[in-house]
Design a protein around this motif. Structure first.
Motif, PDB file in Angstrom:
ATOM      1  N   UNK A 217      38.773  57.763  89.414  1.00  0.00           N
ATOM      2  CA  UNK A 217      38.741  57.623  90.875  1.00  0.00           C
ATOM      3  C   UNK A 217      38.207  58.904  91.539  1.00  0.00           C
ATOM      4  N   UNK A 218      36.948  59.263  91.257  1.00  0.00           N
ATOM      5  CA  UNK A 218      36.412  60.544  91.746  1.00  0.00           C
ATOM      6  C   UNK A 218      36.152  60.556  93.251  1.00  0.00           C
ATOM      7  N   UNK A 219      36.176  61.765  93.808  1.00  0.00           N
ATOM      8  CA  UNK A 219      35.736  61.976  95.190  1.00  0.00           C
ATOM      9  C   UNK A 219      34.243  62.319  95.219  1.00  0.00           C
ATOM     10  N   UNK A 220      33.818  63.191  94.309  1.00  0.00           N
ATOM     11  CA  UNK A 220      32.399  63.513  94.109  1.00  0.00           C
ATOM     12  C   UNK A 220      32.027  63.138  92.683  1.00  0.00           C
ATOM     13  N   UNK A 221      30.803  62.658  92.477  1.00  0.00           N
ATOM     14  CA  UNK A 221      30.371  62.280  91.134  1.00  0.00           C
ATOM     15  C   UNK A 221      28.898  62.635  90.934  1.00  0.00           C
ATOM     16  N   UNK A 222      28.630  63.251  89.787  1.00  0.00           N
ATOM     17  CA  UNK A 222      27.250  63.602  89.429  1.00  0.00           C
ATOM     18  C   UNK A 222      26.968  63.079  88.027  1.00  0.00           C
ATOM     19  N   UNK A 223      25.918  62.298  87.905  1.00  0.00           N
ATOM     20  CA  UNK A 223      25.464  61.801  86.611  1.00  0.00           C
ATOM     21  C   UNK A 223      24.329  62.682  86.118  1.00  0.00           C
ATOM     22  N   UNK A 224      24.430  63.098  84.860  1.00  0.00           N
ATOM     23  CA  UNK A 224      23.382  63.902  84.251  1.00  0.00           C
ATOM     24  C   UNK A 224      22.586  62.994  83.318  1.00  0.00           C
ATOM     25  N   UNK A 225      21.274  62.927  83.551  1.00  0.00           N
ATOM     26  CA  UNK A 225      20.449  61.922  82.859  1.00  0.00           C
ATOM     27  C   UNK A 225      19.108  62.513  82.465  1.00  0.00           C
ATOM     28  N   UNK A 260      24.935  64.189 101.853  1.00  0.00           N
ATOM     29  CA  UNK A 260      25.681  65.442 101.900  1.00  0.00           C
ATOM     30  C   UNK A 260      25.700  66.149 100.563  1.00  0.00           C
ATOM     31  N   UNK A 261      25.940  65.405  99.483  1.00  0.00           N
ATOM     32  CA  UNK A 261      25.994  66.008  98.153  1.00  0.00           C
ATOM     33  C   UNK A 261      24.621  66.477  97.705  1.00  0.00           C
ATOM     34  N   UNK A 262      23.618  65.658  97.970  1.00  0.00           N
ATOM     35  CA  UNK A 262      22.249  66.054  97.581  1.00  0.00           C
ATOM     36  C   UNK A 262      21.823  67.336  98.288  1.00  0.00           C
ATOM     37  N   UNK A 301      25.457  61.390  92.968  1.00  0.00           N
ATOM     38  CA  UNK A 301      24.118  61.950  92.827  1.00  0.00           C
ATOM     39  C   UNK A 301      23.725  61.910  91.357  1.00  0.00           C
ATOM     40  N   UNK A 302      22.423  61.766  91.107  1.00  0.00           N
ATOM     41  CA  UNK A 302      21.865  61.901  89.756  1.00  0.00           C
ATOM     42  C   UNK A 302      21.096  63.212  89.680  1.00  0.00           C
TER      43      UNK A 302
END
Length: 346
Positions: A217-225, A260-262, A301-302
């Motif tokens: 249940x994240x508040x911020x999430x970043x996928x590394x691809x 915002x995250x980007x 974000x990715x």
């Protein structure tokens, strides 16, 4: 490799890429991670791993551990193997290449080919391809331990290419896996609750991202691809070049990046003079698409590591991009606290 640090990255990546793990058969990779990461993992029922530490709002990083490959569907009376591709693989990338078949007890090497009558087809159809392991009959193949459902993976040990580049199999997405493994083992001094997910079944349905995000249940999430580089002759290299840093993805087929995250990640890159690129992915989605929809949703974000010739035996990457991606993630994580996370989200 130009220095000791780069040489270590190369050796660590070589170990990871030479492990075998197609969708739904990732245990070789997950077992290695559990042996080499100095934390206890939580697991979902699909086989994904989640490592967590720290207190505060929840930040989730993910990288899928599976690779494209195939599985055995039939053994012909002559001892050849028919197969089903797992993930996006073109016939043109398969013919005359070496593959490794992982049985319940053994690993066997073979070469993939097609009936000569089909070499002029517009597209080499999977039904006309077969794997040759040197058997004389169905009985010989069965005696060697071959059975329907066995995993088939490309055989291409990682090798250096020029000063800082490498080529080999499974760079998509073992580059991301190595980056997150290194970050975990550094045990950064953080003011948030960090959750690092090594997800399964990313190449077909990004399924592990869905189950692990539901757990966290994240508040911020970043996928590394790993994201296709397009800096070869005739390609549009804007945002997709080797050696130019991590790719900040503003759009893919499953996610429009959280503004915002980007913007925050780009500001951190500029502040610390970390090279970066901006790009989009038109026809694929990543873990972040699933993480963004978990429970109440997460600002997602990715971040990409550019790779040439993805979904083939011999993908090419630049270790400078891996190094700068890790640096960017570390600086982002170290800058976060509950107040900053709230500001980014809203």
């Amino acid at each position: 490799m130009k220095n000791q640090k780069m040489h270590k990255l190369y050796q660590d990546l070589k170990t990871l890429t030479e492990l075998n793990g197609i969708v739904s058969n990732e245990k070789e990779v997950s077992s290695f991670l559990q042996q080499t990461i100095q934390l206890e993992a939580k697991k979902d029922y699909l086989g994904s791993l989640v490592y967590s530490y720290g207190k505060g709002m929840k930040v989730m990083l993910s990288a899928h551990i599976d690779e494209v490959g195939m599985m055995v569907t039939q053994i012909t009376p002559e001892g050849f193997l028919k197969f089903q591709t797992i993930g996006k693989l073109s016939g043109f990338n398969l013919v005359n290449q070496k593959f490794l078949v992982t049985t319940k007890t053994n690993k066997l090497l073979g070469v993939l080919n097609a009936n000569p009558n089909h070499f002029n087809d517009k597209d080499l159809n999977q039904k006309n391809l077969y794997l040759d392991l040197g058997f004389k009959s169905l009985k010989d193949a069965q005696a060697a331990g071959i059975s329907v459902g066995d995993m088939i993976t490309p055989f291409e040990p990682l090798q250096p290419l020029g000063e800082s580049k490498v080529f080999g199999k499974a760079l998509d997405n073992r580059l991301g896996v190595l980056a997150l493994k290194e970050i975990l083992n550094k045990k950064l001094d953080l003011k948030v609750n960090l959750n690092v997910a090594f997800t399964v079944q990313g190449e077909v349905g990004i399924k592990g991202a869905k189950t692990t995000a539901y757990m966290v249940e994240p508040d911020l999430a970043i996928s590394l691809e790993a994201i296709p580089a397009n800096d070869t002759p005739g390609g549009d290299k804007t945002g997709n070049q080797l050696g130019m840093g991590p790719q900040i993805v503003f759009y893919d087929s499953g996610l429009i990046a959280h503004h915002g995250l980007r913007n925050y990640v780009i500001d951190i890159a500029k502040k610390h003079q970390i090279p970066y690129q901006e790009t989009s992915i038109q026809h694929e989605a990543s873990d972040a698409a699933q993480m963004s929809l978990s429970k109440s949703g997460a600002a997602s974000l990715v971040i990409g590591i550019p790779v040439r010739y993805t979904h083939s035996h011999t993908s090419v990457a630049d270790l400078n991009d891996l190094e700068n991606t890790m640096l960017l993630l570390e600086k982002v994580l170290e800058s976060l606290d509950d107040q900053k996370v709230t500001e980014i989200i809203y």
